[in-house]
Write an enzyme that holds these catalytic residues in place. Structure first.
Site, PDB file in Angstrom:
ATOM      1  N   CYS A 153       1.037  -1.194  -0.093  1.00 29.65           N
ATOM      2  CA  CYS A 153       0.186   0.120  -0.161  1.00 29.65           C
ATOM      3  C   CYS A 153       0.932   1.318   0.090  1.00 29.65           C
ATOM      4  O   CYS A 153       0.326   1.924   0.224  1.00 29.65           O
ATOM      5  CB  CYS A 153      -0.850   0.374   1.261  1.00 29.65           C
TER       6      CYS A 153
HETATM    7  C1  LIG Z   1      -0.225  -4.920   2.660  1.00 30.07           C
HETATM    8  S1  LIG Z   1       1.167  -6.889   2.606  1.00 30.07           S
HETATM    9  C2  LIG Z   1      -0.368  -8.208   2.529  1.00 30.07           C
HETATM   10  C3  LIG Z   1      -0.913  -7.953   3.928  1.00 30.07           C
HETATM   11  C4  LIG Z   1      -2.289  -9.770   3.421  1.00 30.07           C
HETATM   12  N1  LIG Z   1      -3.186  -9.561   2.493  1.00 30.07           N
HETATM   13  C5  LIG Z   1      -2.500  -9.785   4.629  1.00 30.07           C
HETATM   14  O1  LIG Z   1      -3.843  -9.790   4.482  1.00 30.07           O
HETATM   15  O2  LIG Z   1      -1.808 -10.153   5.654  1.00 30.07           O
HETATM   16  C6  LIG Z   1       1.788  -6.844   0.579  1.00 30.07           C
HETATM   17  C7  LIG Z   1       2.997  -8.208   1.067  1.00 30.07           C
HETATM   18  O3  LIG Z   1       3.010  -8.202  -0.284  1.00 30.07           O
HETATM   19  C8  LIG Z   1       4.395  -8.669   0.115  1.00 30.07           C
HETATM   20  N2  LIG Z   1       4.787  -8.825  -1.605  1.00 30.07           N
HETATM   21  C9  LIG Z   1       6.149  -7.039  -2.093  1.00 30.07           C
HETATM   22  N3  LIG Z   1       6.366  -7.425  -3.250  1.00 30.07           N
HETATM   23  C10 LIG Z   1       5.659  -9.059  -3.382  1.00 30.07           C
HETATM   24  C11 LIG Z   1       6.418  -9.098  -4.454  1.00 30.07           C
HETATM   25  N4  LIG Z   1       6.930  -9.256  -5.782  1.00 30.07           N
HETATM   26  N5  LIG Z   1       6.337 -10.822  -5.062  1.00 30.07           N
HETATM   27  C12 LIG Z   1       5.164 -11.268  -3.746  1.00 30.07           C
HETATM   28  N6  LIG Z   1       5.070 -10.579  -2.777  1.00 30.07           N
HETATM   29  C13 LIG Z   1       5.155  -9.194  -2.677  1.00 30.07           C
HETATM   30  C14 LIG Z   1       4.729  -7.571   1.135  1.00 30.07           C
HETATM   31  O4  LIG Z   1       6.265  -8.670   1.087  1.00 30.07           O
HETATM   32  C15 LIG Z   1       4.203  -7.384   1.121  1.00 30.07           C
HETATM   33  O5  LIG Z   1       3.695  -8.807   2.842  1.00 30.07           O
END
Ligand SMILES: C[S@@+](CC[C@H](N)C(=O)[O-])C[C@H]1O[C@@H](n2cnc3c(N)ncnc32)[C@H](O)[C@@H]1O
Length: 408
Positions: A153
């Site tokens: 975000c």
């Molecule tokens: C806002 S958090 C998501 C939270 C989750 N939906 C929850 O309900 O707990 C965003 C997540 O995206 C992951 N992320 C960022 N870039 C990514 C990528 N290229 N591939 C996979 N995950 C990624 C981060 O590690 C982070 O855990």
């Protein structure tokens, strides 16, 4: 930009990170912060040796069990694929709402330990194997009913620089690609409410609606976690799309099951933060402010304060939101200087709607990173149920307003 940052923008940290901008403060202020931090570290060390500056507080027993906000439903026969799974907030919601878990993907290696400990049967891809930019989603075609994810975000949040598509952490196009390739019956994309503001109107249109409109009917809804019993103010935007016209027509944004108002109108009451944490009555209670992630801003942090307004609310609640402790025992031994109740990871879990058995076993800032970034599980549950209802696989949730509508 270093090669590693191009590959792993999300995990890059410190002054090398492309989104880093140092604090604009004078040397005198910087030194004052340094001294405060040193004094706090020394006080913590004394407290941990049992030499308390302030008398210990009793360890409270929370009154809220977040599982009660999301009763486990029988299998609804639908499968769900999770992208950007992080702390697993959405994953818990879909699981409790009766979906079969297909797989979870996240680039953070620690997500594997967390989710596999919590649910040993889940298939979890983390670290390099979980990098969604490298996955071909076509093999999931015809095998998954719902794709869900909360992409990072920071590109849209007020805590970040709000650079949208210009921010290397913008992963919404990757979720859209996954939906186009896997072609689920429905998808859910969650983010901060900042994405629903005028500033990102064009972005939303071009990045989410345009590429998906030939196959999906999409609705943008906003939900407030406190409407589902979570003792925290936390507004989020969700894009919910259906391939099937009838399902799209049937879909209704989840209605509140809880209220913070004086008159409940048949809804259940959302507890205040103090009540939920089991703290003594001080004649005032209310929702906790939005808990921020330990990874917000240029540095890792163990504070959950996200604004001056939120600092005031924490102060009114007589809850100390800085220097969050690893657990309740450590928090009770290290009372804040002003005598306020110090938060621990266990308390932040309650305030975010995570069940007590969710195994956030990590250094405090990392656990706070996952908790503060997560979808509050009861909110995930509410949307997961609403999607199942639209897909004809679950009964509508009975709320007073839904009953009135059915009767009229
Ligand atoms: C806002 S958090 C998501 C939270 C989750 N939906 C929850 O309900 O707990 C965003 C997540 O995206 C992951 N992320 C960022 N870039 C990514 C990528 N290229 N591939 C996979 N995950 C990624 C981060 O590690 C982070 O855990």
């Amino acid at each position: 930009m270093a090669e590693s940052l191009k590959e792993k923008p999300y995990t890059a940290r410190g002054t090398d990170a492309p989104w880093y901008s140092g604090w604009d403060i004078s040397d005198v202020e910087r030194e004052r912060f340094r001294q405060t931090s040193l004094a706090s570290g020394a006080a913590k060390a004394r407290a941990m040796r049992g030499e308390c500056d302030v008398p210990k507080l009793p360890i409270p027993t929370p009154r809220l069990d977040p599982y009660t906000l999301m009763p486990k439903l029988r299998s609804n026969g639908l499968s769900a694929l999770s992208l950007f799974s992080g702390g697993g907030g959405l994953d818990i919601g879909f699981d409790r709402a009766g979906y079969k878990h297909t797989a979870s993907y996240d680039i953070l290696p620690m997500v594997e330990g967390l989710l596999k400990t919590a649910r040993p049967r889940w298939k979890v891809f983390a670290g390099d194997a979980g990098d969604v930019t490298q996955i071909d989603w076509k093999p999931y075609r015809g095998k998954v009913d719902v794709v869900h994810g909360g992409p990072p975000c920071q590109p849209f949040s007020h805590g970040g620089s709000r650079r949208g598509a210009a921010d290397v952490r913008d992963m919404i196009p990757e979720l859209v690609r996954a939906v186009r390739e896997a072609r689920p019956r429905a998808f859910v994309c969650e983010n901060v409410s900042g994405l629903a503001t005028k500033k990102f109107e064009d972005y939303v249109q071009q990045t989410i609606f345009e590429p998906l409109k030939s196959r999906y009917r999409i609705q943008m809804i906003t939900l407030e976690a406190a409407d589902f019993g979570v003792p925290q103010r936390r507004k989020r935007v969700l894009f919910v799309g259906f391939a099937d016209k009838e399902a799209a027509d049937r879909f209704q944004a989840p209605r509140p099951t809880h209220t913070t108002g004086q008159t409940t109108d048949g809804l259940l009451r959302t507890m205040g933060a103090r009540e939920a944490l089991g703290l003594p009555d001080i004649g005032f209670d209310g929702l906790a402010p939005t808990i921020r992630s330990g990874w917000t801003g240029p540095r890792n942090t163990t504070s959950v304060v996200n604004s001056a307004t939120s600092a005031n609310t924490w102060a009114q609640l007589r809850i100390w939101p800085n220097g969050v402790a690893a657990n309740r025992v450590a928090a009770s031994a290290f009372v804040a200087k002003n005598g306020d109740f110090r938060l621990s990871i266990e308390d932040c879990m309650v305030l975010q709607g995570f069940p007590a058995d969710w195994p956030f076993e990590a250094p405090v800032y990392k656990a706070l990173g996952l908790i503060g970034n997560s979808v509050s599980p009861p909110m995930g549950y509410a949307v997961a149920r609403a999607v199942a209802v639209a897909l004809g696989k679950s009964k509508p949730i009975s709320t007073p307003s839904a009953k009135r509508e059915r009767a009229s």
